[in-house]
Design a protein around this motif. Structure first.
Motif, mmCIF file in Angstrom:
data_model
loop_
_atom_site.group_PDB
_atom_site.id
_atom_site.type_symbol
_atom_site.label_atom_id
_atom_site.label_comp_id
_atom_site.label_asym_id
_atom_site.label_seq_id
_atom_site.Cartn_x
_atom_site.Cartn_y
_atom_site.Cartn_z
ATOM 1 N N VAL A 5 12.039 -8.816 2.948
ATOM 2 C CA VAL A 5 11.029 -8.949 1.897
ATOM 3 C C VAL A 5 9.664 -8.617 2.478
ATOM 4 N N GLU A 6 9.046 -7.584 1.929
ATOM 5 C CA GLU A 6 7.716 -7.173 2.359
ATOM 6 C C GLU A 6 6.648 -7.897 1.558
ATOM 7 N N SER A 7 5.494 -8.080 2.180
ATOM 8 C CA SER A 7 4.344 -8.654 1.500
ATOM 9 C C SER A 7 3.081 -8.146 2.169
ATOM 10 N N GLY A 8 1.945 -8.370 1.501
ATOM 11 C CA GLY A 8 0.665 -8.021 2.090
ATOM 12 C C GLY A 8 0.019 -6.773 1.546
ATOM 13 N N GLY A 9 0.715 -6.071 0.658
ATOM 14 C CA GLY A 9 0.118 -4.875 0.081
ATOM 15 C C GLY A 9 -1.013 -5.217 -0.876
ATOM 16 N N GLY A 15 -11.267 2.891 4.769
ATOM 17 C CA GLY A 15 -11.888 2.252 5.913
ATOM 18 C C GLY A 15 -11.504 0.790 6.102
ATOM 19 N N ASP A 16 -10.923 0.191 5.086
ATOM 20 C CA ASP A 16 -10.514 -1.203 5.164
ATOM 21 C C ASP A 16 -9.217 -1.355 5.961
ATOM 22 N N SER A 17 -8.819 -2.606 6.117
ATOM 23 C CA SER A 17 -7.586 -2.932 6.842
ATOM 24 C C SER A 17 -6.670 -3.778 5.968
ATOM 25 N N LEU A 18 -5.384 -3.680 6.269
ATOM 26 C CA LEU A 18 -4.373 -4.522 5.642
ATOM 27 C C LEU A 18 -3.320 -4.851 6.683
ATOM 28 N N LEU A 81 2.941 -4.902 10.178
ATOM 29 C CA LEU A 81 2.300 -3.595 10.307
ATOM 30 C C LEU A 81 0.807 -3.791 10.041
ATOM 31 N N GLN A 82 0.029 -3.740 11.104
ATOM 32 C CA GLN A 82 -1.427 -3.824 10.976
ATOM 33 C C GLN A 82 -1.958 -2.425 10.718
ATOM 34 N N MET A 83 -2.653 -2.266 9.616
ATOM 35 C CA MET A 83 -3.159 -0.953 9.213
ATOM 36 C C MET A 83 -4.681 -0.999 9.177
ATOM 37 N N ASN A 84 -5.304 -0.235 10.040
ATOM 38 C CA ASN A 84 -6.765 -0.159 10.111
ATOM 39 C C ASN A 84 -7.242 1.222 9.682
ATOM 40 N N SER A 85 -8.511 1.299 9.373
ATOM 41 C CA SER A 85 -9.122 2.578 9.000
ATOM 42 C C SER A 85 -8.295 3.310 7.952
#
Length: 124
Positions: A5-9, A15-18, A81-85
């Protein structure tokens, strides 16, 4: 069986992060290879990042290298999964995947278990 189960979208600006999370249940994925894929509208599902069972090996698609980081917490049976920029072209549904086999796995067919996905939308 493994359930993912994925979450955080969400909706963010360029330029933001998630940080996405993938929680596994049903069976421990401690010794599984884990991966993140994404699928944009009208496009095929593509590899984003992968991680070995102990986190010792991580690998990325060229399009996200240097901006995204995959990690795992085996005690929590969770992959991140840390997503930057973030860029508008990162907009897609992001899927978590798991497989019992080891080695670098970058193909959709390399994975046996899939989550339902979480939407990431990056506005310009």
């Amino acid at each position: 069986q493994v359930q993912l189960v994925e979450s955080g979208g969400g909706l963010v600006q360029a330029g933001d992060s998630l940080r996405l999370s993938c929680a596994a249940s049903g069976r421990t994925v401690r010794f599984y290879t884990m991966g993140w894929f994404r699928q944009a509208p009208g496009k095929e599902r593509e590899f984003v990042a992968g991680i070995s069972w102990n986190g010792g090996n991580t690998y990325y698609a060229d399009s996200v290298k240097g901006r995204f980081t995959i990690s795992r917490d085996n005690a929590k049976n969770t992959v991140y999964l840390q997503m930057n920029s973030l860029k508008p072209e990162d907009t897609a549904v992001y899927y978590c995947a798991a497989d019992q086999r080891w080695g670098s796995r970058e193909l959709v067919t390399d994975y046996n278990y899939w989550g339902q996905g979480t939407q990431v939308t990056v506005s310009s």
